[in-house]
Write a protein that holds these residues in place. Structure first.
Motif, PDB file in Angstrom:
ATOM      1  N   ALA A   8      12.620 -21.129  24.289  1.00  0.00           N
ATOM      2  CA  ALA A   8      11.175 -21.306  24.138  1.00  0.00           C
ATOM      3  C   ALA A   8      10.909 -22.490  23.225  1.00  0.00           C
ATOM      4  O   ALA A   8      11.749 -22.839  22.386  1.00  0.00           O
ATOM      5  CB  ALA A   8      10.562 -20.051  23.536  1.00  0.00           C
ATOM      6  N   PRO A  46      12.737 -14.834  25.349  1.00  0.00           N
ATOM      7  CA  PRO A  46      11.538 -15.618  25.671  1.00  0.00           C
ATOM      8  C   PRO A  46      11.506 -15.937  27.169  1.00  0.00           C
ATOM      9  O   PRO A  46      12.475 -16.446  27.724  1.00  0.00           O
ATOM     10  CB  PRO A  46      11.708 -16.887  24.843  1.00  0.00           C
ATOM     11  CG  PRO A  46      13.179 -17.027  24.665  1.00  0.00           C
ATOM     12  CD  PRO A  46      13.738 -15.619  24.626  1.00  0.00           C
ATOM     13  N   PRO A  48       9.228 -17.826  30.160  1.00  0.00           N
ATOM     14  CA  PRO A  48       8.055 -18.639  30.505  1.00  0.00           C
ATOM     15  C   PRO A  48       7.168 -17.838  31.455  1.00  0.00           C
ATOM     16  O   PRO A  48       7.650 -17.201  32.393  1.00  0.00           O
ATOM     17  CB  PRO A  48       8.644 -19.869  31.181  1.00  0.00           C
ATOM     18  CG  PRO A  48      10.051 -19.544  31.494  1.00  0.00           C
ATOM     19  CD  PRO A  48      10.465 -18.382  30.674  1.00  0.00           C
ATOM     20  N   TRP A  67       4.289 -18.356  27.014  1.00  0.00           N
ATOM     21  CA  TRP A  67       5.625 -17.784  26.861  1.00  0.00           C
ATOM     22  C   TRP A  67       5.441 -16.359  26.377  1.00  0.00           C
ATOM     23  O   TRP A  67       4.596 -16.093  25.511  1.00  0.00           O
ATOM     24  CB  TRP A  67       6.465 -18.574  25.840  1.00  0.00           C
ATOM     25  CG  TRP A  67       6.973 -19.863  26.395  1.00  0.00           C
ATOM     26  CD1 TRP A  67       6.285 -21.030  26.537  1.00  0.00           C
ATOM     27  CD2 TRP A  67       8.285 -20.107  26.892  1.00  0.00           C
ATOM     28  NE1 TRP A  67       7.090 -21.986  27.096  1.00  0.00           N
ATOM     29  CE2 TRP A  67       8.323 -21.456  27.329  1.00  0.00           C
ATOM     30  CE3 TRP A  67       9.432 -19.328  27.010  1.00  0.00           C
ATOM     31  CZ2 TRP A  67       9.464 -22.035  27.865  1.00  0.00           C
ATOM     32  CZ3 TRP A  67      10.564 -19.902  27.545  1.00  0.00           C
ATOM     33  CH2 TRP A  67      10.590 -21.240  27.974  1.00  0.00           C
ATOM     34  N   TRP A  90       1.556 -25.046  20.788  1.00  0.00           N
ATOM     35  CA  TRP A  90       1.774 -23.633  21.088  1.00  0.00           C
ATOM     36  C   TRP A  90       1.247 -22.768  19.955  1.00  0.00           C
ATOM     37  O   TRP A  90       1.495 -23.049  18.791  1.00  0.00           O
ATOM     38  CB  TRP A  90       3.246 -23.350  21.330  1.00  0.00           C
ATOM     39  CG  TRP A  90       3.720 -23.919  22.618  1.00  0.00           C
ATOM     40  CD1 TRP A  90       4.409 -25.073  22.809  1.00  0.00           C
ATOM     41  CD2 TRP A  90       3.481 -23.379  23.915  1.00  0.00           C
ATOM     42  NE1 TRP A  90       4.624 -25.283  24.146  1.00  0.00           N
ATOM     43  CE2 TRP A  90       4.065 -24.254  24.849  1.00  0.00           C
ATOM     44  CE3 TRP A  90       2.832 -22.236  24.381  1.00  0.00           C
ATOM     45  CZ2 TRP A  90       4.029 -24.015  26.216  1.00  0.00           C
ATOM     46  CZ3 TRP A  90       2.789 -22.003  25.748  1.00  0.00           C
ATOM     47  CH2 TRP A  90       3.389 -22.887  26.647  1.00  0.00           C
ATOM     48  N   ARG A 121      12.038 -15.886  34.657  1.00  0.00           N
ATOM     49  CA  ARG A 121      10.680 -16.290  34.317  1.00  0.00           C
ATOM     50  C   ARG A 121       9.768 -15.131  34.715  1.00  0.00           C
ATOM     51  O   ARG A 121      10.196 -14.224  35.422  1.00  0.00           O
ATOM     52  CB  ARG A 121      10.254 -17.520  35.120  1.00  0.00           C
ATOM     53  CG  ARG A 121      11.139 -18.736  34.952  1.00  0.00           C
ATOM     54  CD  ARG A 121      10.745 -19.818  35.934  1.00  0.00           C
ATOM     55  NE  ARG A 121      11.499 -21.048  35.682  1.00  0.00           N
ATOM     56  CZ  ARG A 121      11.190 -22.200  36.200  1.00  0.00           C
ATOM     57  NH1 ARG A 121      10.140 -22.329  36.997  1.00  0.00           N
ATOM     58  NH2 ARG A 121      11.908 -23.275  35.939  1.00  0.00           N
TER      59      ARG A 121
END
Length: 193
Positions: A8, A46, A48, A67, A90, A121
């Motif tokens: 991430a 993490p 996405p 994320w 972020w 993901r």
């Protein structure tokens, strides 16, 4: 084969760590399981988080919306922390809990047993209130980009929309037509004049 979890962005992780370290953020979160967690809570896995923009073949378009980090306490995930991209970079968005946390963990465990390596993901289909584990066949990408590939696998998470089995892996090319059909508005019926 092991999954290739993309790293991430460092600011996304820092924002989650800051939120976890804030008694106010944890206390005011609508996540009783996070507030009741025994011992330290730590962000892991993490993923996405992409949103399906359109399902037209041959390559469905997606966009990165954030994320998601699974928040572990002890041996299990008790919540998730979402981050989002802002004009300043972020930032922590919110904590969440519910059936998708357990379902994500379960899908990840099953994906690790697959013979091919994938990059995990999450793919959201908001119009169907649907979340899938997206197993991207190209493990060399950064997780933030890349369209759905015909070799990708989608695993609908529970609860899945009616008629779509949760935790059943589908090739992207097999599931996308089903989603397209569901997302296409029915033609309006007109009465004869």
């Amino acid at each position: 084969m092991p999954l290739h979890v993309p790293p991430a962005p460092a600011p996304a992780l820092r924002s989650v760590l800051t939120a976890l370290g804030s008694p106010t953020a944890v206390r005011e979160a609508r996540t009783p399981s996070l507030r009741a967690a025994q011992g330290p809570a730590r962000p892991e896995t993490p993923l996405p988080l992409h949103e399906l923009v359109h399902t037209a073949a041959p390559a469905a378009a997606t966009k990165l919306t954030g994320w998601r980090f699974l928040i572990r306490s002890g041996e299990r995930a008790v919540a998730a922390a979402d981050t989002m991209l802002t004009p300043d970079g972020w930032a922590f968005s919110h904590f969440c809990e519910g059936p998708y946390i357990t379902s994500t963990e379960r899908a990840l465990l099953h994906a690790e047993a697959l013979p091919q390596a994938y990059q995990p993901r999450l793919l959201s289909v908001p119009e169907l209130y649907m979340l899938t584990l997206w197993l991207h066949a190209d493990c060399t990408t950064d997780g933030a980009s890349g369209p759905l590939d015909p070799a990708d696998v989608l695993v609908p998470l529970a609860p899945a929309p009616p008629g779509i089995a949760a935790h059943r892996p589908h090739r992207a090319t097999d599931l996308l037509p089903v989603l397209t059909h569901r997302l296409t508005p029915a033609p309006l019926l007109t009465s004869p004049a």
